[in-house]
Design a protein around this motif. Structure first.
Motif, PDB file in Angstrom:
ATOM      1  N   GLY A  48      13.001 -59.539  37.959  1.00 55.47           N
ATOM      2  CA  GLY A  48      13.630 -60.105  36.760  1.00 55.47           C
ATOM      3  C   GLY A  48      14.660 -61.158  37.112  1.00 55.47           C
ATOM      4  N   GLY A  49      15.430 -60.904  38.168  1.00 54.07           N
ATOM      5  CA  GLY A  49      16.403 -61.894  38.617  1.00 54.07           C
ATOM      6  C   GLY A  49      15.736 -63.158  39.127  1.00 54.07           C
ATOM      7  N   GLY A  50      14.634 -62.996  39.830  1.00 53.34           N
ATOM      8  CA  GLY A  50      13.883 -64.163  40.296  1.00 53.34           C
ATOM      9  C   GLY A  50      13.299 -64.965  39.150  1.00 53.34           C
ATOM     10  N   ALA A  51      12.805 -64.273  38.138  1.00 52.24           N
ATOM     11  CA  ALA A  51      12.269 -64.961  36.966  1.00 52.24           C
ATOM     12  C   ALA A  51      13.381 -65.699  36.222  1.00 52.24           C
ATOM     13  CB  ALA A  51      11.591 -63.964  36.036  1.00 52.24           C
ATOM     14  N   PHE A  52      14.557 -65.087  36.130  1.00 56.85           N
ATOM     15  CA  PHE A  52      15.707 -65.743  35.492  1.00 56.85           C
ATOM     16  C   PHE A  52      16.079 -67.013  36.237  1.00 56.85           C
ATOM     17  CE2 PHE A  52      20.298 -66.437  35.635  1.00 56.85           C
ATOM     18  CZ  PHE A  52      20.555 -66.692  34.299  1.00 56.85           C
ATOM     19  N   ALA A  53      16.198 -66.917  37.570  1.00 57.18           N
ATOM     20  CA  ALA A  53      16.598 -68.072  38.369  1.00 57.18           C
ATOM     21  C   ALA A  53      15.565 -69.195  38.304  1.00 57.18           C
ATOM     22  CB  ALA A  53      16.824 -67.639  39.820  1.00 57.18           C
ATOM     23  N   THR A  54      14.301 -68.836  38.351  1.00 57.27           N
ATOM     24  CA  THR A  54      13.243 -69.844  38.284  1.00 57.27           C
ATOM     25  C   THR A  54      13.227 -70.524  36.921  1.00 57.27           C
ATOM     26  OG1 THR A  54      11.916 -68.565  39.830  1.00 57.27           O
ATOM     27  CG2 THR A  54      10.763 -70.215  38.525  1.00 57.27           C
ATOM     28  N   SER A  55      13.363 -69.739  35.875  1.00 56.87           N
ATOM     29  CA  SER A  55      13.372 -70.298  34.526  1.00 56.87           C
ATOM     30  C   SER A  55      14.581 -71.215  34.315  1.00 56.87           C
ATOM     31  CB  SER A  55      13.378 -69.165  33.501  1.00 56.87           C
ATOM     32  OG  SER A  55      13.463 -69.680  32.198  1.00 56.87           O
ATOM     33  N   LEU A  56      15.737 -70.811  34.817  1.00 57.38           N
ATOM     34  CA  LEU A  56      16.936 -71.632  34.683  1.00 57.38           C
ATOM     35  C   LEU A  56      16.781 -72.935  35.461  1.00 57.38           C
ATOM     36  CD1 LEU A  56      19.709 -71.587  33.316  1.00 57.38           C
ATOM     37  CD2 LEU A  56      20.630 -70.618  35.417  1.00 57.38           C
ATOM     38  N   GLY A  57      16.194 -72.858  36.645  1.00 57.48           N
ATOM     39  CA  GLY A  57      15.953 -74.079  37.422  1.00 57.48           C
ATOM     40  C   GLY A  57      15.017 -75.038  36.715  1.00 57.48           C
ATOM     41  N   LEU A  58      13.965 -74.499  36.103  1.00 59.24           N
ATOM     42  CA  LEU A  58      13.047 -75.348  35.346  1.00 59.24           C
ATOM     43  C   LEU A  58      13.727 -75.956  34.127  1.00 59.24           C
ATOM     44  CD1 LEU A  58       9.763 -73.251  35.526  1.00 59.24           C
ATOM     45  CD2 LEU A  58      10.239 -75.432  36.649  1.00 59.24           C
ATOM     46  N   CYS A  59      14.606 -75.197  33.482  1.00 58.60           N
ATOM     47  CA  CYS A  59      15.339 -75.719  32.331  1.00 58.60           C
ATOM     48  C   CYS A  59      16.280 -76.850  32.747  1.00 58.60           C
ATOM     49  CB  CYS A  59      16.132 -74.605  31.652  1.00 58.60           C
ATOM     50  SG  CYS A  59      15.129 -73.471  30.697  1.00 58.60           S
ATOM     51  N   PHE A  60      16.902 -76.726  33.929  1.00 62.63           N
ATOM     52  CA  PHE A  60      17.779 -77.795  34.405  1.00 62.63           C
ATOM     53  C   PHE A  60      16.988 -79.052  34.775  1.00 62.63           C
ATOM     54  CE2 PHE A  60      21.235 -74.647  35.791  1.00 62.63           C
ATOM     55  CZ  PHE A  60      21.937 -74.868  34.616  1.00 62.63           C
ATOM     56  N   ALA A  61      15.755 -78.882  35.224  1.00 58.01           N
ATOM     57  CA  ALA A  61      14.933 -80.026  35.590  1.00 58.01           C
ATOM     58  C   ALA A  61      14.357 -80.742  34.367  1.00 58.01           C
ATOM     59  CB  ALA A  61      13.794 -79.579  36.495  1.00 58.01           C
ATOM     60  N   LEU A  62      14.285 -80.076  33.256  1.00 51.55           N
ATOM     61  CA  LEU A  62      13.660 -80.640  32.056  1.00 51.55           C
ATOM     62  C   LEU A  62      14.330 -81.916  31.548  1.00 51.55           C
ATOM     63  CD1 LEU A  62      11.357 -80.092  30.050  1.00 51.55           C
ATOM     64  CD2 LEU A  62      12.991 -78.804  28.684  1.00 51.55           C
ATOM     65  N   PRO A  63      15.667 -81.987  31.373  1.00 47.01           N
ATOM     66  CA  PRO A  63      16.265 -83.225  30.860  1.00 47.01           C
ATOM     67  C   PRO A  63      16.035 -84.433  31.766  1.00 47.01           C
ATOM     68  CG  PRO A  63      17.831 -81.434  30.693  1.00 47.01           C
ATOM     69  CD  PRO A  63      16.667 -80.930  31.477  1.00 47.01           C
ATOM     70  N   ALA A  64      16.120 -84.235  33.081  1.00 51.28           N
ATOM     71  CA  ALA A  64      15.894 -85.349  34.002  1.00 51.28           C
ATOM     72  C   ALA A  64      14.444 -85.822  33.934  1.00 51.28           C
ATOM     73  CB  ALA A  64      16.245 -84.922  35.420  1.00 51.28           C
ATOM     74  N   THR A  65      13.521 -84.883  33.790  1.00 48.76           N
ATOM     75  CA  THR A  65      12.111 -85.245  33.687  1.00 48.76           C
ATOM     76  C   THR A  65      11.839 -86.036  32.418  1.00 48.76           C
ATOM     77  OG1 THR A  65      11.532 -83.239  34.896  1.00 48.76           O
ATOM     78  CG2 THR A  65       9.769 -84.320  33.664  1.00 48.76           C
ATOM     79  N   ILE A  66      12.389 -85.596  31.315  1.00 43.64           N
ATOM     80  CA  ILE A  66      12.196 -86.305  30.045  1.00 43.64           C
ATOM     81  C   ILE A  66      12.815 -87.690  30.107  1.00 43.64           C
ATOM     82  CG2 ILE A  66      12.844 -86.324  27.601  1.00 43.64           C
ATOM     83  CD1 ILE A  66      12.508 -83.275  27.648  1.00 43.64           C
ATOM     84  N   ARG A  67      14.009 -87.792  30.694  1.00 46.22           N
ATOM     85  CA  ARG A  67      14.676 -89.094  30.833  1.00 46.22           C
ATOM     86  C   ARG A  67      13.830 -90.046  31.683  1.00 46.22           C
ATOM     87  NH1 ARG A  67      19.212 -87.798  33.706  1.00 46.22           N
ATOM     88  NH2 ARG A  67      19.670 -86.398  32.007  1.00 46.22           N
ATOM     89  N   GLU A  68      13.256 -89.537  32.762  1.00 47.39           N
ATOM     90  CA  GLU A  68      12.420 -90.373  33.625  1.00 47.39           C
ATOM     91  C   GLU A  68      11.137 -90.799  32.927  1.00 47.39           C
ATOM     92  OE1 GLU A  68      11.505 -92.573  36.901  1.00 47.39           O
ATOM     93  OE2 GLU A  68      13.380 -91.515  36.483  1.00 47.39           O
ATOM     94  N   LEU A  69      10.527 -89.901  32.168  1.00 48.96           N
ATOM     95  CA  LEU A  69       9.312 -90.261  31.435  1.00 48.96           C
ATOM     96  C   LEU A  69       9.596 -91.292  30.356  1.00 48.96           C
ATOM     97  CD1 LEU A  69       7.571 -86.793  31.111  1.00 48.96           C
ATOM     98  CD2 LEU A  69       6.834 -88.736  32.500  1.00 48.96           C
ATOM     99  N   LYS A  70      10.740 -91.188  29.680  1.00 48.95           N
ATOM    100  CA  LYS A  70      11.102 -92.170  28.666  1.00 48.95           C
ATOM    101  C   LYS A  70      11.347 -93.538  29.296  1.00 48.95           C
ATOM    102  CE  LYS A  70      13.190 -89.399  25.024  1.00 48.95           C
ATOM    103  NZ  LYS A  70      14.431 -89.112  24.305  1.00 48.95           N
ATOM    104  N   ARG A  71      11.902 -93.543  30.504  1.00 48.48           N
ATOM    105  CA  ARG A  71      12.200 -94.808  31.177  1.00 48.48           C
ATOM    106  C   ARG A  71      10.916 -95.532  31.574  1.00 48.48           C
ATOM    107  NH1 ARG A  71      13.193 -96.853  36.250  1.00 48.48           N
ATOM    108  NH2 ARG A  71      12.543 -94.930  37.252  1.00 48.48           N
ATOM    109  N   GLN A  72       9.859 -94.797  31.872  1.00 48.73           N
ATOM    110  CA  GLN A  72       8.617 -95.404  32.311  1.00 48.73           C
ATOM    111  C   GLN A  72       7.783 -95.953  31.162  1.00 48.73           C
ATOM    112  OE1 GLN A  72       6.525 -92.626  34.746  1.00 48.73           O
ATOM    113  NE2 GLN A  72       8.047 -92.701  36.379  1.00 48.73           N
ATOM    114  N   ILE A  73       8.068 -95.513  29.961  1.00 47.23           N
ATOM    115  CA  ILE A  73       7.267 -95.965  28.806  1.00 47.23           C
ATOM    116  C   ILE A  73       7.722 -97.330  28.356  1.00 47.23           C
ATOM    117  CG2 ILE A  73       6.740 -95.516  26.400  1.00 47.23           C
ATOM    118  CD1 ILE A  73       6.685 -92.591  27.042  1.00 47.23           C
TER     119      ILE A  73
END
Length: 73
Positions: A48-73
């Motif tokens: 459960g702790g590993g799932a929490f940490a992985t999910s939180l890491g993916l959530c932190f990566a989401l804004p940067a990914t969206i910002r990068e995708l918007k920049r490429q369009i």
């Protein structure tokens, strides 16, 4: 006329709380599912702790990914 926007710090705190809450739900669901299958308490807690940490890491990566995708369009 431009609309007033919230300060960046205030918005970031809201996103951080949302990320933490969603990750907590993911971690709890994984822990309960494993615990119900008969796995030991320690294994369920660590998974459960590993799932929490992985999910939180993916959530932190989401804004940067969206910002990068918007920049490429």
């Amino acid at each position: 006329m431009t609309e007033p926007t919230a300060r960046a710090g205030r918005t970031w705190k809201l996103w951080l709380a949302l990320f933490a809450a969603c990750s907590m739900v993911v971690g709890l669901v994984v822990m309960v599912m494993l615990f119900r299958t008969g796995v030991g308490t320690t294994t369920a807690l660590l998974s459960g702790g590993g799932a929490f940490a992985t999910s939180l890491g993916l959530c932190f990566a989401l804004p940067a990914t969206i910002r990068e995708l918007k920049r490429q369009i």
